[in-house]
Scaffold this motif. Sequence first.
Motif, short mmCIF file in Angstrom:
data_model
loop_
_atom_site.label_atom_id
_atom_site.label_comp_id
_atom_site.label_asym_id
_atom_site.label_seq_id
_atom_site.Cartn_x
_atom_site.Cartn_y
_atom_site.Cartn_z
N PHE A 51 24.03 24.42 36.38
CA PHE A 51 24.23 23.48 37.48
C PHE A 51 23.37 22.22 37.34
O PHE A 51 23.79 21.13 37.75
N GLY A 52 22.17 22.39 36.76
CA GLY A 52 21.28 21.24 36.64
C GLY A 52 21.55 20.38 35.43
O GLY A 52 21.60 19.15 35.52
N LYS A 53 21.71 21.01 34.26
CA LYS A 53 21.87 20.26 33.02
C LYS A 53 23.33 19.96 32.70
O LYS A 53 23.67 18.82 32.36
N ILE A 54 24.18 20.97 32.76
CA ILE A 54 25.59 20.77 32.37
C ILE A 54 26.37 20.07 33.48
O ILE A 54 27.00 19.03 33.26
N ALA A 55 26.34 20.64 34.71
CA ALA A 55 27.08 20.04 35.82
C ALA A 55 26.36 18.82 36.40
O ALA A 55 26.96 18.00 37.08
N ASN A 56 25.05 18.72 36.14
CA ASN A 56 24.24 17.59 36.60
C ASN A 56 24.32 17.39 38.11
O ASN A 56 24.49 16.28 38.62
N ILE A 57 24.20 18.50 38.85
CA ILE A 57 24.23 18.44 40.31
C ILE A 57 22.86 17.98 40.82
O ILE A 57 21.81 18.41 40.32
N SER A 58 22.87 17.14 41.81
CA SER A 58 21.62 16.60 42.37
C SER A 58 20.77 17.71 42.98
O SER A 58 21.27 18.68 43.56
N THR A 59 19.45 17.54 42.86
CA THR A 59 18.51 18.47 43.49
C THR A 59 17.59 17.72 44.47
O THR A 59 16.47 18.14 44.72
N ASP A 60 18.08 16.62 44.99
CA ASP A 60 17.32 15.80 45.97
C ASP A 60 15.97 15.35 45.42
O ASP A 60 14.99 15.26 46.17
N GLY A 61 15.91 15.09 44.12
CA GLY A 61 14.68 14.60 43.51
C GLY A 61 13.63 15.66 43.25
O GLY A 61 12.52 15.35 42.79
N MET A 62 13.93 16.92 43.52
CA MET A 62 12.99 18.00 43.29
C MET A 62 13.13 18.53 41.85
O MET A 62 14.19 18.40 41.24
N PRO A 63 12.07 19.10 41.28
CA PRO A 63 12.18 19.73 39.96
C PRO A 63 13.27 20.79 39.99
O PRO A 63 13.31 21.63 40.89
N GLN A 64 14.15 20.75 39.01
CA GLN A 64 15.33 21.62 39.04
C GLN A 64 14.95 23.10 39.09
O GLN A 64 15.52 23.87 39.86
N PHE A 65 13.99 23.50 38.27
CA PHE A 65 13.61 24.91 38.22
C PHE A 65 13.13 25.39 39.58
O PHE A 65 13.56 26.45 40.08
N LEU A 66 12.25 24.63 40.23
CA LEU A 66 11.73 25.02 41.55
C LEU A 66 12.83 24.97 42.60
O LEU A 66 12.88 25.82 43.49
N PHE A 67 13.69 23.97 42.51
CA PHE A 67 14.77 23.82 43.48
C PHE A 67 15.67 25.06 43.48
O PHE A 67 15.98 25.62 44.55
N TYR A 68 16.09 25.50 42.30
CA TYR A 68 16.98 26.66 42.22
C TYR A 68 16.25 27.96 42.54
O TYR A 68 16.82 28.87 43.13
N MET A 69 14.98 28.03 42.19
CA MET A 69 14.22 29.24 42.50
C MET A 69 14.01 29.37 44.01
O MET A 69 14.05 30.48 44.56
N ALA A 70 13.80 28.24 44.68
CA ALA A 70 13.61 28.26 46.14
C ALA A 70 14.88 28.71 46.85
O ALA A 70 14.82 29.19 47.99
N GLY A 71 16.03 28.56 46.21
CA GLY A 71 17.27 29.06 46.79
C GLY A 71 17.58 30.48 46.38
O GLY A 71 18.08 31.27 47.18
N ASN A 72 17.26 30.82 45.12
CA ASN A 72 17.59 32.15 44.60
C ASN A 72 16.76 33.26 45.24
O ASN A 72 17.28 34.35 45.50
N VAL A 73 15.48 33.03 45.45
CA VAL A 73 14.60 34.08 45.96
C VAL A 73 15.03 34.56 47.35
O VAL A 73 15.23 35.76 47.56
N PRO A 74 15.19 33.66 48.35
CA PRO A 74 15.66 34.16 49.66
C PRO A 74 17.09 34.69 49.62
O PRO A 74 17.39 35.66 50.31
N TRP A 75 17.96 34.07 48.80
CA TRP A 75 19.33 34.56 48.75
C TRP A 75 19.39 35.97 48.16
O TRP A 75 20.13 36.82 48.65
N THR A 76 18.61 36.23 47.12
CA THR A 76 18.61 37.56 46.51
C THR A 76 18.16 38.61 47.50
O THR A 76 18.72 39.72 47.55
#
Length: 289
Positions: free
Chosen positions: A71-96
């Motif tokens: 989603f970050g590199k291939i699809a190039n979806i915006s992360t609101d200026g946040m580091p991509q790794f942290l942005f996705y981890m902040a969503g994955n941890v509560p969702w999991t």
Amino acid sequence: MANANREEWSVEIRPAHGWLNINLKELWRYRDLIYLLARRNFVSLYKQTILGPAWAIIQPLLTTVMFTVVFGKIANISTDGMPQFLFYMAGNVPWTFFARCLEKTSETFLANERIFGKVYFPRLCAPIATVLFTMISFLIQFALFLMFLAFYALQPNPTVHLNWGLAALTPVVLVEMGLLGLGMGVMVSALTVRYRDLALLVSFGVQLWMYASPVAYPASLMMQNFPKLAGIYMLNPMAPIIEFFRAAYLGTDTFSLGYLLLSMAVTAFILFAGAVLFNRAQKTFMDNI
């Protein structure tokens, strides 16, 4: 004389009446059983595995890396200026955490069929133990997230900023996530007693729900492209929760306290509906299983 010879029972089991018959005092008396069931679930999950509890760390890391690449590199979806790794981890941890609560509690009746048919205890002990067991994995993953957060925050020009005021609400939001997973899970478990097909649809439904939540993309993307649907989108109780974690720990500015309160109201309704269905299903569970 008859009254004098009557035996005194320490516990009297009576049939449940009414739509919502939950004895909280009884649940508290069985707190040791809840602890034992949670411990059993944790041990059985990692029993005879090479890495054991390390999987609780490996799984979110692999998922976050995959999201970052796809989603970050291939699809190039915006992360609101946040580091991509942290942005996705902040969503994955509560969702999991929520997804596992839902999936595991939805198996309450089918997974505990034998023990439910042999001994009496409040049936809600089983799904509550599942939520507590899942919370252990969440705390491990959340600690890992905080380690990466500290690394990014200590850089010379950090792009993440911890909001201490919001972060203080984390225990409240954590309880809400657990109650949401519990409510949805017991609702599904009650329905699967009669309709086994639902058990096969749970995993598929959770995946669809994930893409309807801002896990792989920011909520701002939905707000900008579909502003008229913003209110409907935020009726998804997990959307404000994920945005809360990103606002509290990364410093994004798309979070709204009003939407979080709406999420809590939806969670309360789901929990109530799940408790009603669970209470009805447990009366005839052994007859229908």
